[in-house]
Design an enzyme around this catalytic site. Structure first.
Site, PDB file in Angstrom:
ATOM      1  N   LYS A   1       1.535 105.384 110.348  1.00  0.00           N
ATOM      2  CA  LYS A   1       2.306 104.677 111.110  1.00  0.00           C
ATOM      3  C   LYS A   1       1.586 103.513 111.558  1.00  0.00           C
ATOM      4  CE  LYS A   1       5.434 103.887 114.450  1.00  0.00           C
ATOM      5  NZ  LYS A   1       6.675 103.214 113.819  1.00  0.00           N
TER       6      LYS A   1
ATOM      7  N   ARG B   1     -23.005 106.209 109.217  1.00  0.00           N
ATOM      8  CA  ARG B   1     -24.261 105.267 109.158  1.00  0.00           C
ATOM      9  C   ARG B   1     -24.478 104.560 110.568  1.00  0.00           C
ATOM     10  NH1 ARG B   1     -21.137 100.647 109.512  1.00  0.00           N
ATOM     11  NH2 ARG B   1     -19.117 100.895 108.500  1.00  0.00           N
TER      12      ARG B   1
ATOM     13  N   ARG C   1     -19.900  88.085 116.354  1.00  0.00           N
ATOM     14  CA  ARG C   1     -20.741  88.025 115.005  1.00  0.00           C
ATOM     15  C   ARG C   1     -20.749  86.719 114.429  1.00  0.00           C
ATOM     16  NH1 ARG C   1     -18.708  93.264 111.177  1.00  0.00           N
ATOM     17  NH2 ARG C   1     -18.730  94.755 113.283  1.00  0.00           N
TER      18      ARG C   1
HETATM   19  P1  ADP Z   1     -11.773 100.000 107.416  1.00  0.00           P
HETATM   20  O1  ADP Z   1     -12.269 101.489 107.073  1.00  0.00           O
HETATM   21  O2  ADP Z   1     -11.417  99.249 106.411  1.00  0.00           O
HETATM   22  O3  ADP Z   1     -12.741  99.433 108.687  1.00  0.00           O
HETATM   23  P2  ADP Z   1     -10.020 101.181 109.462  1.00  0.00           P
HETATM   24  O4  ADP Z   1      -9.077 102.461 108.999  1.00  0.00           O
HETATM   25  O5  ADP Z   1     -11.239 101.365 110.244  1.00  0.00           O
HETATM   26  O6  ADP Z   1     -10.240 100.580 108.143  1.00  0.00           O
HETATM   27  O7  ADP Z   1      -9.047 100.205 110.212  1.00  0.00           O
HETATM   28  C1  ADP Z   1      -9.637  99.052 110.426  1.00  0.00           C
HETATM   29  C2  ADP Z   1      -8.738  98.311 111.596  1.00  0.00           C
HETATM   30  O8  ADP Z   1      -7.338  97.996 110.808  1.00  0.00           O
HETATM   31  C3  ADP Z   1      -8.438  98.876 112.624  1.00  0.00           C
HETATM   32  O9  ADP Z   1      -9.201  98.569 113.478  1.00  0.00           O
HETATM   33  C4  ADP Z   1      -6.936  98.140 113.144  1.00  0.00           C
HETATM   34  O10 ADP Z   1      -7.089  97.102 113.501  1.00  0.00           O
HETATM   35  C5  ADP Z   1      -6.291  98.212 111.733  1.00  0.00           C
HETATM   36  N1  ADP Z   1      -5.621  99.529 111.536  1.00  0.00           N
HETATM   37  C6  ADP Z   1      -5.931 100.688 110.945  1.00  0.00           C
HETATM   38  N2  ADP Z   1      -5.037 101.727 110.811  1.00  0.00           N
HETATM   39  C7  ADP Z   1      -4.137 101.242 111.746  1.00  0.00           C
HETATM   40  C8  ADP Z   1      -2.975 101.833 112.193  1.00  0.00           C
HETATM   41  N3  ADP Z   1      -2.375 103.064 111.787  1.00  0.00           N
HETATM   42  N4  ADP Z   1      -2.097 100.787 112.986  1.00  0.00           N
HETATM   43  C9  ADP Z   1      -2.542  99.689 113.371  1.00  0.00           C
HETATM   44  N5  ADP Z   1      -3.760  99.219 112.966  1.00  0.00           N
HETATM   45  C10 ADP Z   1      -4.532  99.780 112.114  1.00  0.00           C
END
Ligand code: ADP
Length: 466
Positions: A201, A292, A339
């Site tokens: 979602k 990490r 950053r």
């Molecule tokens: P990555 O491993 O590429 O960094 P993440 O799963 O950590 O990906 O998600 C990175 C960013 O993507 C989150 O901080 C958020 O902004 C967005 N995001 C990821 N999943 C969702 C979700 N289910 N709903 C809304 N935003 C999401």
């Protein structure tokens, strides 16, 4: 303690690790690619070995080359930093089989958390809340449509092996879902060598809150509070702060305990971060664990006084955590990180490599700059665009923002384009100043700026017609 560590990385994180080693009396070996020969990490390390050509696949991702460098220089351990081989379980295994300590968690923990889809399932089984979505890889469009109907649009397609904001696609309707699924699978296969994707979602306005953990091999595990990384561009972090303006002590404890639960489920040791999305209603959901050290670890160091990189090295050497009781983890003041990337924020953050002719890093009370850049340094097009991290620490959030604004004014990096101007805009934005930002902050801010520009452009026109 180790007597010599090889740093399998480049840029600011290589410097960060070399600095920690220096302070601990541990000798260091830098590795570098041909165009990195003049990099700061090469000069600061005790020894340096060239490991290959510019492309990462031939140098910083080249396992045989790195292991050879480690053997020639006779190191006891390898610190992988972040990115490159840091989350490569196979590399950690090879280090182990060569009797070289990998400074990080076990290959099992890396593998369990490396597949984001499997990590979701691990978290769920451990009783950690996850975002509604698929348990297994989505096979075809019919299955995708069925799931999306159940959890309702919008949904997000994610690559199981994804990372760094890549391999994600938001879908608001069936048509988009069907077209995005095919490309997502194909892209994941090309980029990560694993075409598995899953569906979650899509939360429309969450905050990204993550918990920093430390665990030793003697059964101690603590969390170093949270970081708020809601300010992102293209799902990649741009500004981070600690603590989060949206988290009180009750929520901090709850999220901290859930993070420990997820980590314990895979027998985690060393430093790691559990990432959550926090909804406006106070509900939070696990999204992934990074096994990490993270780019933004420094702001946690500023508010806790704990040196995370030194802890990593001590843990790998078999020592106990320096702080073993949760209630003894300090939380002092407020820290913010910007950053500094070689990117053009006015042109969709496109990379802006090139030679830095003028460079002046800020200083003074409460300022920390971790950067490998200097006047005369050339930002290379082959690697990450980050050229440094500007971190500040104040007694409270207001003071930290004021220090950051002052430091950004002092920071000179010319003539290449950097993210400094957009950080100045963020720091003065009322939504940021109120601490009410969500992951859509940058899009909204840039939308406002475009509207303002349109208005300005329209004004003389109106005047003329009048
Ligand atoms: P990555 O491993 O590429 O960094 P993440 O799963 O950590 O990906 O998600 C990175 C960013 O993507 C989150 O901080 C958020 O902004 C967005 N995001 C990821 N999943 C969702 C979700 N289910 N709903 C809304 N935003 C999401």
């Amino acid at each position: 303690m180790f007597s010599k560590i090889l740093v399998a990385n480049r840029g600011e994180i290589a410097l960060r690790i070399i600095r920690a080693c220096r302070e601990m009396g541990v000798r260091t070996v830098a590795v570098y690619s041909v165009p990195d020969a003049n990099s700061a990490h090469v000069h600061l390390a005790d020894e340096a070995v060239c490991i290959g050509n510019a492309p990462s696949s031939q140098s910083y991702l080249n396992i045989p080359s790195i292991i050879s460098a480690a053997e020639i220089t006779d190191v006891d351990a390898i610190h992988p930093g972040y990115g490159f081989l840091s989350e490569n379980a196979h590399f950690a295994e090879i280090c182990e089989s060569c009797q070289i300590k990998f400074i990080g968690p076990s290959p099992h923990a890396i593998r369990s958390m490396g597949d984001k889809m499997a990590a979701r399932e691990t978290a769920r089984k451990a009783g950690v809340p996850i975002i509604p979505g698929t348990k297994e890889a989505v096979k075809d469009k019919d299955e995708a449509l069925k799931i999306a109907k159940k959890i309702k649009y919008p949904v997000i397609i994610k690559a199981a092996a994804g990372g760094g904001g890549r391999g994600m696609r938001v879908c608001h309707n069936e048509v988009r879902l069907v077209s995005a699924l095919m490309t997502a699978q194909h892209e994941a296969e090309v980029a990560f060598g694993n075409g598995a994707v899953y569906i979650e979602k899509y939360l429309e306005r969450p905050k990204h809150i993550e918990i920093q953990l430390l665990a030793d091999n003697h059964g101690h595990m603590i969390y170093l509070h949270e970081r708020d990384c809601s300010i992102q561009r293209r799902h990649q972090k741009l500004v981070e702060e600690a603590p989060s303006p949206a988290v009180d002590w009750k929520l901090r404890r709850k999220m901290g305990e859930m993070a420990l639960r997820a980590a314990k489920a895979v027998g985690y040791t060393n430093a790691g971060t559990v990432e959550f999305l926090l909804n406006e209603d106070g509900q939070f959901y696990f999204i992934e664990m990074n096994t990490r050290v993270q780019v933004e670890h420094g702001i946690t160091e500023l508010i806790t006084g704990i040196d995370i990189v030194k802890e990593q090295i001590r843990i790998a050497a078999g020592e106990k955590l320096s702080i073993r009781k949760q209630d003894q983890v300090p939380l002092i003041g407020h820290a913010i990180e910007c950053r500094i990337n070689a990117e053009d924020p006015t042109n969709n953050f496109s990379p802006s490599p090139g030679k830095i002719e003028r460079y002046n890093a800020p200083g003074g009370p409460g300022v920390r700059v971790d950067s490998h850049a200097y006047a005369g340094y050339t930002v290379l097009p082959y690697y990450d665009s980050m050229i440094g991290k500007l971190m500040v620490h104040g007694r409270n959030r207001g003071e930290a923002i004021a220090i950051m604004q002052r430091a950004l004014e002092e920071f000179i990096i010319e003539p290449i384009k950097t993210t400094i101007p957009i950080h100045k805009e963020i720091m003065k934005h009322p939504v940021f100043r109120r601490g009410q930002m969500f992951t859509d902050f940058i899009d909204r801010m840039q939308g406002e700026q475009r509207t303002d520009k349109d208005k300005l452009a329209a004004e003389p026109q109106e005047a003329k017609t009048k």
